[in-house]
Design an enzyme around this catalytic site. Structure first.
Site, PDB file in Angstrom:
ATOM      1  N   ASP A 285      38.592  46.981  49.133  1.00 59.60           N
ATOM      2  CA  ASP A 285      38.153  45.902  48.261  1.00 59.60           C
ATOM      3  C   ASP A 285      38.414  46.311  46.805  1.00 59.60           C
ATOM      4  OD1 ASP A 285      35.343  43.639  48.701  1.00 59.60           O
ATOM      5  OD2 ASP A 285      37.008  43.597  47.280  1.00 59.60           O
ATOM      6  N   GLU A 491      29.424  36.729  44.630  1.00 58.55           N
ATOM      7  CA  GLU A 491      29.076  38.130  44.878  1.00 58.55           C
ATOM      8  C   GLU A 491      27.691  38.495  44.336  1.00 58.55           C
ATOM      9  OE1 GLU A 491      33.727  39.286  44.337  1.00 58.55           O
ATOM     10  OE2 GLU A 491      32.372  40.867  44.980  1.00 58.55           O
TER      11      GLU A 491
HETATM   12  C1  GLC Z   1      36.132  40.869  45.542  1.00 57.55           C
HETATM   13  C2  GLC Z   1      35.553  40.536  46.895  1.00 57.55           C
HETATM   14  C3  GLC Z   1      36.592  40.272  47.948  1.00 57.55           C
HETATM   15  C4  GLC Z   1      37.842  39.691  47.314  1.00 57.55           C
HETATM   16  C5  GLC Z   1      38.424  40.752  46.402  1.00 57.55           C
HETATM   17  C6  GLC Z   1      39.668  40.233  45.650  1.00 57.55           C
HETATM   18  O1  GLC Z   1      35.359  41.852  44.916  1.00 57.55           O
HETATM   19  O2  GLC Z   1      34.606  41.452  47.432  1.00 57.55           O
HETATM   20  O3  GLC Z   1      36.006  39.370  48.901  1.00 57.55           O
HETATM   21  O4  GLC Z   1      38.781  39.338  48.309  1.00 57.55           O
HETATM   22  O5  GLC Z   1      37.489  41.241  45.452  1.00 57.55           O
HETATM   23  O6  GLC Z   1      39.279  39.204  44.775  1.00 57.55           O
END
Ligand code: GLC
Length: 604
Positions: A285, A491
């Site tokens: 991530d 988030e």
């Molecule tokens: C974010 C999220 C993830 C996402 C990634 C790219 O922090 O946790 O779900 O796909 O970063 O944006």
């Protein structure tokens, strides 16, 4: 150059083997790197042999850029990639999590929690098909979706990205993978990535594993569970994704029994790759390696070693890709990261690139541009909205239902913070990362839809916070439609311990209570506190979740053109102190139980 990897008639595994044999260690490490578009210069792409580029939420060519501008941007990156020594195309990735939500004019579907309320796997597969087309129209072959989290606490900021608290509902909704990637032919090898063609995209099951089960719903927190419960509750949907040929899996920021998923070799390699046979690639991530140490980013080289050795294949290292590459090269040279681990990671990345046809078709297909936000897709989204709505109350006494409303009534009052706000209707991950209020894209608000649906003789009066003057001037309202709910968030910004209705939503309800009959529409990513007193004051209550751009899906149902069919995908608590509320627990006492939903036909 006459080489097997460039020949589409060569079997994929032979193409991988041939290409890998030609790659330097530096090029292999480059392929394991995903950088953010803002630092993706032609030099970096070419000289680094970068494997992938992504858009952070809302990061695009400019504000409100349309698909053709996105396709120009992505094609530009690809041209640079093809100029690298071996001409390996990049994969461009984006969070298209409820339609191609960063692109202006794209169809925005209900967020996952609303789709979970439909329990309709076939509908969700069709949404995957439509989403893939709109993503491809912007030149992008990869989406970080679906999120297959099983939410266990509505205080979690990513509740709305989960289909349900019920693992079986989440498993059904993984049908979106087939919609996005296409359906693998009979005999397709288990665990092998699959992408049918240029109208399909590479999908990403996330966040592996247990992201929805953290204590107190703290985002990126810790999920305490036996392996049996982790497997039964949170891992089951991944088996369905793998059965459908999902091409990538994203590791979770969260921890299992105190161990960070990004360093958990048992789960990422022994379980996901060896036991479950997953043959695509595992991606980290955003800046997840930084979060493996305290203070964040310290002892980075060790974090690289832990994550790559645990089984992470592609590292989403948006900005400090140079440090990542330097550290990983040093770790391979020192033997701390075996070359075999690098080769395994690169094989998986190349496998997805070959399977997705990127070597044959590296550039965008402009013939798809007309499909973005097209009538067909908006009708599909409207259908999804209709099916996602959950009727929680209909009438103050059992005998007399309040809905469906008379669309030809004399005068309708429309009120509330969410009655005319497309941004709030779409929620997070729309236009920008967190989403925002206002007319953010092309779409129909609830108020727009009411005006469209109401009879020619019907007067529709809109006032966000109705005043005494308004009521005095129009003493005879037939009824009020009040839409309230949450702001847009994403988030950890969505982590919330109180879960009360924001923007004084209760004040509007209390002001109108007793003055006229009232339907309340709750626009939120999760259940909110609607203590019994609020429920008693209103005549009908509908959970609309985060419906997206097609607000007319709501009026279709409240005016009776179609019936309610949605059922709660998550328990609706009475009060916060009950959380986490578990339908399996014997002290289960919700305000509305999971699976609840009234219809016009009969009490459910
Ligand atoms: C974010 C999220 C993830 C996402 C990634 C790219 O922090 O946790 O779900 O796909 O970063 O944006």
């Amino acid at each position: 150059m006459d080489c097997p990897y460039r020949d589409p008639r060569t079997p994929v595994e032979a193409r991988i083997k041939d290409l890998l044999s030609r790659m330097s260690l530096k090029e292999k490490v480059g392929q394991m790197t995903q950088i953010e578009r803002r630092v993706a210069t032609p030099e970096v792409i070419r000289d680094f042999s970068v494997g992938s580029i992504l858009s952070a939420g809302g990061s695009g060519p400019r504000e409100n850029a349309v698909s053709s501008e996105w396709a120009d941007m992505v094609d530009g990156f690809q041209r640079a990639a093809l100029e690298s020594r071996l001409g390996i195309p990049i994969i461009y990735g984006i969070d298209a999590v409820h339609g191609n939500n960063s692109i202006y004019g794209a169809t925005i579907f209900p967020h996952n929690i609303g789709l979970g309320a439909t329990r309709d796997a076939e509908l969700v597969e069709r949404i995957g098909v439509a989403t893939a087309l709109e993503v491809r129209a912007s030149g992008i072959p990869y989406t970080f979706a679906p999120c297959v989290a099983v939410l266990k606490d509505p205080r979690w900021g990513r509740c709305y990205e989960s289909y349900s608290e019920d693992t079986d509902i989440v498993r059904k909704m993984t049908s979106i993978v087939t919609g996005l990637q296409g359906k693998p032919p009979p005999g397709h090898p288990k665990g092998y990535p699959y992408v049918a063609g240029r109208n399909n995209v590479i999908a990403c099951a996330k966040h592996f594993v247990g992201d929805g089960g953290t204590e107190l719903g703290i985002n990126e927190g810790n999920t305490m569970a036996s392996y049996e419960d982790l497997e039964r509750i949170h891992m089951a949907p991944y088996l369905d994704c793998i059965d459908q040929g999902v091409s990538t899996v994203m590791a979770s920021y969260s921890s299992w029994n105190g161990r960070r998923l990004h360093t958990d070799r048992f789960l990422l390699t022994e379980v996901l790759k060896n036991n479950l046979g997953f043959k695509g690639f595992v991606i980290s991530d955003w800046e997840a390696l930084d979060r493996l140490s305290e203070p964040r980013g310290s002892n980075y080289r060790n974090c690289v070693s832990l994550a790559v050795n645990a089984g992470i294949d592609m590292i989403m290292e948006p900005f400090k890709y140079q440090q990542f590459a330097d550290d990983l090269l040093a770790l391979v040279e020192s033997g701390e990261v075996p070359l075999a681990r690098i080769d395994d990671a690169v094989e998986r990345i190349l496998r997805v690139k070959f399977v997705a046809g990127l070597f044959e078709h590296p550039f965008s297909d402009r013939s798809l541009l007309g499909i973005v936000g097209c009538k067909l897709h908006r009708e599909l989204a409207r259908e999804a909205v209709q099916k996602s709505l959950v009727l929680l109350k209909n009438g103050k006494d059992a005998e007399k239902s309040f809905l469906p409303l008379d669309k030809n009534a004399k005068r309708i009052l429309v009120a509330g913070s969410h009655a005319d706000d497309l941004g709030y209707q779409c929620g997070g991950w729309t236009a920008t990362w967190h989403g925002t209020s206002g007319r953010i894209t092309i779409g129909t608000t609830i108020f727009d839809a009411i005006k469209e649906a109401a009879g020619a003789e019907t007067e529709v009066v809109y006032e966000q916070f109705p005043s005494a003057a308004t009521l005095a001037n129009h003493s005879d309202f037939s009824y009020a439609i009040v839409a309230v709910g949450e702001s847009a968030y994403a988030e950890s910004l969505g982590d919330n311990r109180e879960l009360t209705i924001p923007f004084n939503g209760n004040a509007v309800i209390n002001f109108l209570a007793g003055k006229m009959a009232m339907l309340v529409i709750l626009v939120s990513g999760r259940p909110l506190v609607i203590e019994p007193q609020i429920v008693e004051k209103i005549d009908a209550l509908v959970a609309a979740w985060l419906p997206g751009t097609e607000g007319n899906g709501i009026t279709d149902v409240i005016f009776g053109d179609c019936d309610f069919s949605g059922r709660l995908p998550v328990s609706w608590f009475r009060k916060i102190e009950q959380l986490p509320l578990n339908a399996e627990a014997n002290s289960y006492d919700p305000l509305f139980p999971r699976g609840f939903g009234l219809t016009y036909g009969k009490e459910e």
